[in-house]
Design a protein around this motif. Sequence first.
Motif, PDB file in Angstrom:
ATOM      1  N   VAL A  75      -3.747  -0.915   3.711  1.00 32.39           N
ATOM      2  CA  VAL A  75      -2.976  -2.068   4.175  1.00 32.39           C
ATOM      3  C   VAL A  75      -3.741  -2.741   5.314  1.00 32.39           C
ATOM      4  N   ILE A  76      -4.035  -4.022   5.139  1.00 31.68           N
ATOM      5  CA  ILE A  76      -4.755  -4.801   6.145  1.00 31.68           C
ATOM      6  C   ILE A  76      -3.859  -5.961   6.578  1.00 31.68           C
ATOM      7  N   VAL A  77      -3.625  -6.078   7.879  1.00 33.74           N
ATOM      8  CA  VAL A  77      -2.832  -7.172   8.427  1.00 33.74           C
ATOM      9  C   VAL A  77      -3.776  -8.246   8.952  1.00 33.74           C
ATOM     10  N   THR A  78      -3.525  -9.489   8.558  1.00 34.78           N
ATOM     11  CA  THR A  78      -4.309 -10.626   9.011  1.00 34.78           C
ATOM     12  C   THR A  78      -3.382 -11.630   9.684  1.00 34.78           C
ATOM     13  N   GLY A  79      -3.923 -12.760  10.119  1.00 34.01           N
ATOM     14  CA  GLY A  79      -3.099 -13.842  10.609  1.00 34.01           C
ATOM     15  C   GLY A  79      -2.786 -13.777  12.092  1.00 34.01           C
ATOM     16  N   CYS A  80      -1.689 -14.438  12.475  1.00 34.72           N
ATOM     17  CA  CYS A  80      -1.406 -14.670  13.886  1.00 34.72           C
ATOM     18  C   CYS A  80      -0.980 -13.411  14.634  1.00 34.72           C
ATOM     19  N   SER A  81      -0.147 -12.581  14.028  1.00 34.35           N
ATOM     20  CA  SER A  81       0.246 -11.354  14.704  1.00 34.35           C
ATOM     21  C   SER A  81      -0.963 -10.451  14.919  1.00 34.35           C
ATOM     22  N   ALA A  82      -1.852 -10.409  13.940  1.00 37.99           N
ATOM     23  CA  ALA A  82      -3.076  -9.611  14.096  1.00 37.99           C
ATOM     24  C   ALA A  82      -3.957 -10.157  15.206  1.00 37.99           C
ATOM     25  N   ALA A  83      -3.865 -11.455  15.481  1.00 31.42           N
ATOM     26  CA  ALA A  83      -4.689 -12.050  16.528  1.00 31.42           C
ATOM     27  C   ALA A  83      -4.228 -11.662  17.926  1.00 31.42           C
ATOM     28  N   ASP A  87      -4.551  -4.363  18.526  1.00 32.44           N
ATOM     29  CA  ASP A  87      -4.613  -2.934  18.846  1.00 32.44           C
ATOM     30  C   ASP A  87      -3.328  -2.223  18.448  1.00 32.44           C
ATOM     31  N   ALA A  88      -2.182  -2.861  18.704  1.00 34.17           N
ATOM     32  CA  ALA A  88      -0.904  -2.232  18.362  1.00 34.17           C
ATOM     33  C   ALA A  88      -0.779  -2.032  16.863  1.00 34.17           C
ATOM     34  N   LEU A  89      -1.225  -3.006  16.083  1.00 35.51           N
ATOM     35  CA  LEU A  89      -1.143  -2.878  14.631  1.00 35.51           C
ATOM     36  C   LEU A  89      -2.095  -1.795  14.125  1.00 35.51           C
ATOM     37  N   ARG A  90      -3.305  -1.750  14.683  1.00 35.93           N
ATOM     38  CA  ARG A  90      -4.261  -0.725  14.246  1.00 35.93           C
ATOM     39  C   ARG A  90      -3.789   0.681  14.583  1.00 35.93           C
ATOM     40  N   SER A  91      -2.913   0.798  15.578  1.00 30.57           N
ATOM     41  CA  SER A  91      -2.415   2.132  15.956  1.00 30.57           C
ATOM     42  C   SER A  91      -1.347   2.646  14.999  1.00 30.57           C
ATOM     43  N   MET A  92      -0.831   1.773  14.132  1.00 28.45           N
ATOM     44  CA  MET A  92       0.190   2.211  13.177  1.00 28.45           C
ATOM     45  C   MET A  92      -0.458   3.011  12.049  1.00 28.45           C
ATOM     46  N   PRO A  93       0.094   4.169  11.712  1.00 34.05           N
ATOM     47  CA  PRO A  93      -0.544   5.007  10.680  1.00 34.05           C
ATOM     48  C   PRO A  93      -0.569   4.358   9.301  1.00 34.05           C
ATOM     49  N   GLU A  94       0.352   3.417   9.039  1.00 27.21           N
ATOM     50  CA  GLU A  94       0.391   2.790   7.719  1.00 27.21           C
ATOM     51  C   GLU A  94      -0.677   1.709   7.555  1.00 27.21           C
ATOM     52  N   ILE A  95      -1.271   1.264   8.652  1.00 29.19           N
ATOM     53  CA  ILE A  95      -2.190   0.125   8.614  1.00 29.19           C
ATOM     54  C   ILE A  95      -3.632   0.609   8.738  1.00 29.19           C
ATOM     55  N   ALA A  96      -4.460   0.224   7.752  1.00 29.35           N
ATOM     56  CA  ALA A  96      -5.865   0.624   7.759  1.00 29.35           C
ATOM     57  C   ALA A  96      -6.700  -0.236   8.687  1.00 29.35           C
ATOM     58  N   ASP A  97      -6.334  -1.518   8.816  1.00 33.00           N
ATOM     59  CA  ASP A  97      -7.130  -2.420   9.646  1.00 33.00           C
ATOM     60  C   ASP A  97      -6.295  -3.646  10.002  1.00 33.00           C
ATOM     61  N   ALA A  98      -6.679  -4.323  11.072  1.00 36.14           N
ATOM     62  CA  ALA A  98      -6.084  -5.594  11.465  1.00 36.14           C
ATOM     63  C   ALA A  98      -7.227  -6.564  11.714  1.00 36.14           C
ATOM     64  N   VAL A  99      -7.180  -7.697  11.031  1.00 33.38           N
ATOM     65  CA  VAL A  99      -8.235  -8.704  11.145  1.00 33.38           C
ATOM     66  C   VAL A  99      -7.615  -9.966  11.736  1.00 33.38           C
ATOM     67  N   PRO A 100      -7.918 -10.275  12.996  1.00 28.67           N
ATOM     68  CA  PRO A 100      -7.301 -11.449  13.625  1.00 28.67           C
ATOM     69  C   PRO A 100      -7.633 -12.741  12.900  1.00 28.67           C
ATOM     70  N   GLY A 101      -6.641 -13.625  12.797  1.00 33.30           N
ATOM     71  CA  GLY A 101      -6.871 -14.948  12.253  1.00 33.30           C
ATOM     72  C   GLY A 101      -6.963 -14.984  10.744  1.00 33.30           C
TER      73      GLY A 101
END
Length: 425
Positions: A75-83, A87-101
């Motif tokens: 699971v990769i989160v992108t977009g505004c929340s990831a921007a 760090d908070a999103l990457r710390s979630m065990p369900e999320i593999a990566d967060a890519v800002p923007g």
Amino acid sequence: MANKTFYLYTLGCKVNWCDSERIAHDASVAGWTRVAVPRDATVCLVNSCTVTAHADATCRKTARAVWRANPGAAVIVTGCSAAVEEDALRSMPEIADAVPGSDSARIIAAMEQAARNAIGSAAGTAPAASPGKFTRATARTRVFVKIQDGCDQFCAYCRVPLARGMPRSIPMDDVIAKVRELDAAGVREVVITGIHLAGYRHAGHTLADVVSAVMDRTAIPRIRIISLDARGVTDGLLALFTHAGRLMPHLHIPLQSGSDAVLGRMNRRVSTGVFGDAARRFLDAVAGATVSTDVIAGFPGETEDDAAQTLKVLSEMPFAKVHVFPFSPRPGTAAAKMARQFVPAAEIARREHALIEAGRAAAARCRALFAGAALSVLFESRHGGAWEGFSQNWLRVRSTQPGIAHNDIRDVSIDGICNRFAPVE
């Protein structure tokens, strides 16, 4: 490498939908195949929003739900929340990566890395349609075309400048090329959108110039503008609406508050007078036009009188739709530092409810204006034996007339008004 299949879920505004379409297209060019459900994907993307605290919470909830649907996918989160919450999103065990923007190259690189890291999952093994250039795989009749991104207004409640950066505009010729591509694919309506549309500037061109060029240089049947600052309702733009035909007579003009004192604390650069003048000029100049708006309940320091002034504005104008947002402090914004002026949560909820009711009443008055009128409707979906779509002035219409098909544009006579729809018998 695991099968290159991806699922994409989009949250938030129209600009996010534009970003998702570009990400999906670029991923398909890179050899990825989009699938309809998370269980068939190697990688699941969540394109996020951060406009409110609820939006951030929805992002996290969605990421968890997608992971539960396929624990073997990345699971990769992108977009505004990831921007702004990377760090908070990457710390979630369900999320593999967060890519800002929304940089598709960075997002696809993260997808490739996730695919290389896939371990013995059955994800991505289901058959799916071959990737290709833009298609209307979602069967959407209306497509958003982003012509501008970023914002430098720094409204006190808003994190968008932190998430999306400073304003930049897409060249006019690129906009024209995109609209022509959509027209060739069978799309019937394009929605011109951006974070701060009134601030469009490229090579000396303004928003009115771009809209005029789309009208003159493309054959797309319907053109719509969405979410425009009141200062963007210029004489040049109004002149385009007065030409009969393809520019749809509806504008969404954010108000946020009916109190100039509150607008000042919000760092809004539009007064209630400027808002009212823009809305009235549009409604007076354009036959059959409608306006929708946004308001915020319980901004810090908002008094009972301030709240009453907002209700007064809603009672005086027949808004087609009023979007109501309860105030929530966003980290990094000026309003988050106004803690001593925070309105109690229970009072925010009470004011929110009052605004929702006032918005519903305004929308009912708006629909009543068009009882018996002839409207042009783009029919999009069928529910319970009736076709539904939106009129040129953004009224939702329901019809049981025979012979209607998906993506039809029809002139219909409105026979009555009900709670949500203008029905055609």
